[in-house]
Design a protein around this motif. Structure first.
Motif, PDB file in Angstrom:
ATOM      1  N   ILE A 184       0.849  -1.191   0.000  1.00  0.00           N
ATOM      2  CA  ILE A 184       0.000   0.000   0.000  1.00  0.00           C
ATOM      3  C   ILE A 184       0.887   1.245   0.000  1.00  0.00           C
ATOM      4  O   ILE A 184       1.710   1.432   0.896  1.00  0.00           O
ATOM      5  N   GLU A 185       0.699   2.076  -0.997  1.00  0.00           N
ATOM      6  CA  GLU A 185       1.533   3.277  -1.133  1.00  0.00           C
ATOM      7  C   GLU A 185       1.304   4.223   0.035  1.00  0.00           C
ATOM      8  O   GLU A 185       0.158   4.489   0.428  1.00  0.00           O
ATOM      9  N   GLY A 186       2.375   4.725   0.598  1.00  0.00           N
ATOM     10  CA  GLY A 186       2.267   5.657   1.709  1.00  0.00           C
ATOM     11  C   GLY A 186       2.100   5.001   3.069  1.00  0.00           C
ATOM     12  O   GLY A 186       2.054   5.700   4.080  1.00  0.00           O
ATOM     13  N   LYS A 187       1.974   3.675   3.099  1.00  0.00           N
ATOM     14  CA  LYS A 187       1.810   2.944   4.359  1.00  0.00           C
ATOM     15  C   LYS A 187       3.048   2.069   4.572  1.00  0.00           C
ATOM     16  O   LYS A 187       3.127   0.945   4.089  1.00  0.00           O
ATOM     17  N   LYS A 188       4.011   2.600   5.275  1.00  0.00           N
ATOM     18  CA  LYS A 188       5.269   1.898   5.480  1.00  0.00           C
ATOM     19  C   LYS A 188       5.200   1.022   6.726  1.00  0.00           C
ATOM     20  O   LYS A 188       4.467   1.324   7.677  1.00  0.00           O
ATOM     21  N   PRO A 189       5.958  -0.078   6.755  1.00  0.00           N
ATOM     22  CA  PRO A 189       6.007  -0.922   7.950  1.00  0.00           C
ATOM     23  C   PRO A 189       6.568  -0.141   9.144  1.00  0.00           C
ATOM     24  O   PRO A 189       7.331   0.812   8.979  1.00  0.00           O
TER      25      PRO A 189
END
Length: 278
Positions: free
Chosen positions: A157-162
């Motif tokens: 998901i773009e913009g949702k980093k671990p």
């Protein structure tokens, strides 16, 4: 050509730009988007139907190497013997099961004589509306044999980093490449989703319903809109041209119906001339 000059007016040019832009959007973006979703749904449905009657096979027959993936085998049941790598566990946030917030638990599994695969052990409901993570049961130690279904890796998901919170590494989708980067464990492209009653299993994730959905009809509708929009523009242009033609004909007919005055005779001219002098 002068009869069509009204089409070059700013209002008509603006209308033509809007209509043609809408038609282009329908035929090149919206229709392919819906038809693509229909193709993907049909593929998943056919794979799921075939997998429901298939017998489990060793995972090494479909994922023989570390860089293997099997998108054409999604949902197929497989067996694997090996051990869980509990230290590399990752949670998937923002899941919902029966309307209740949950997290899914991902644990790498080192297959004996084969690659390391990511295993979705199932879900655990969260506390306080999803804001607080519950206790996560640890997987069993030592060698175990599990039965699971092959799944395709999901897109990141773009913009949702671990990130890591309260000691838990967390992600927003089951992307095997991203999980491999987070854990430092090399993983296969496809992952496994445990079926019921398996070692290390948690809440069982239900299989999706085999529903084609409305995507095909939506795609056809967008194609129809893309075709009808220019036709509608042409119809309105023709109607405008016809109205102008009828108006022009009416003006010409009205002008032709007025009879000219008859010419004056010599006597009338003389009488009119001398009458004015008097």
């Amino acid at each position: 050509m002068r009869r069509l000059a009204f089409l070059l007016r700013p209002s008509w040019l603006a209308l033509a730009a809007v209509v043609l832009g809408f038609a282009y959007l329908c035929l090149t973006v919206l229709a392919p988007w819906q038809l693509g979703k229909n193709t993907e749904t049909s593929r998943v449905n056919s794979q799921l139907e075939a997998a429901l009657t298939a017998e489990p096979v060793p995972v090494t027959t479909v994922l023989p190497q570390q860089d293997s993936s099997a998108p054409e085998q999604q949902w197929r049941p497989v067996t694997a013997t090996g051990r869980y790598l509990a230290d590399a566990q990752v949670l998937v946030r923002l899941r919902s099961v029966d309307g209740v917030p949950a997290v899914e638990v991902l644990t790498p599994f080192a297959v004996k004589g084969g690659p390391t695969v990511l295993v979705n052990r199932g879900y655990v409901h969260t506390d306080d509306g999803g804001s607080r993570l519950p206790e996560i049961p640890a997987p069993p130690d030592g060698e175990v044999t599990i039965t699971a279904r092959l799944r395709d890796s999901q897109g990141a998901i773009e913009g949702k980093k671990p990130f890591t919170e309260n000691g838990f590494r967390q992600v927003y989708s089951i992307n095997t490449e991203q999980v491999a980067e987070v854990t430092g464990v090399a993983l296969t492209g496809s992952y496994l989703q445990l079926v019921a009653d398996q070692p290390g299993g948690l809440g069982v994730i239900a299989l999706p319903r085999r529903d084609a959905g409305p995507f095909l009809s939506y795609g056809i509708q967008w194609i129809a809109f893309g075709i009808l929009a220019p036709i509608g523009l042409g119809y309105f242009a023709f109607a405008e041209l016809r109205a102008r033609r009828e108006e022009r004909s009416a003006v010409q007919a009205q002008a032709g119906s007025a009879e000219p005055a008859p010419p004056m005779t010599v006597e009338q001219k003389l009488a009119d001339r001398y009458g004015r002098r008097r």
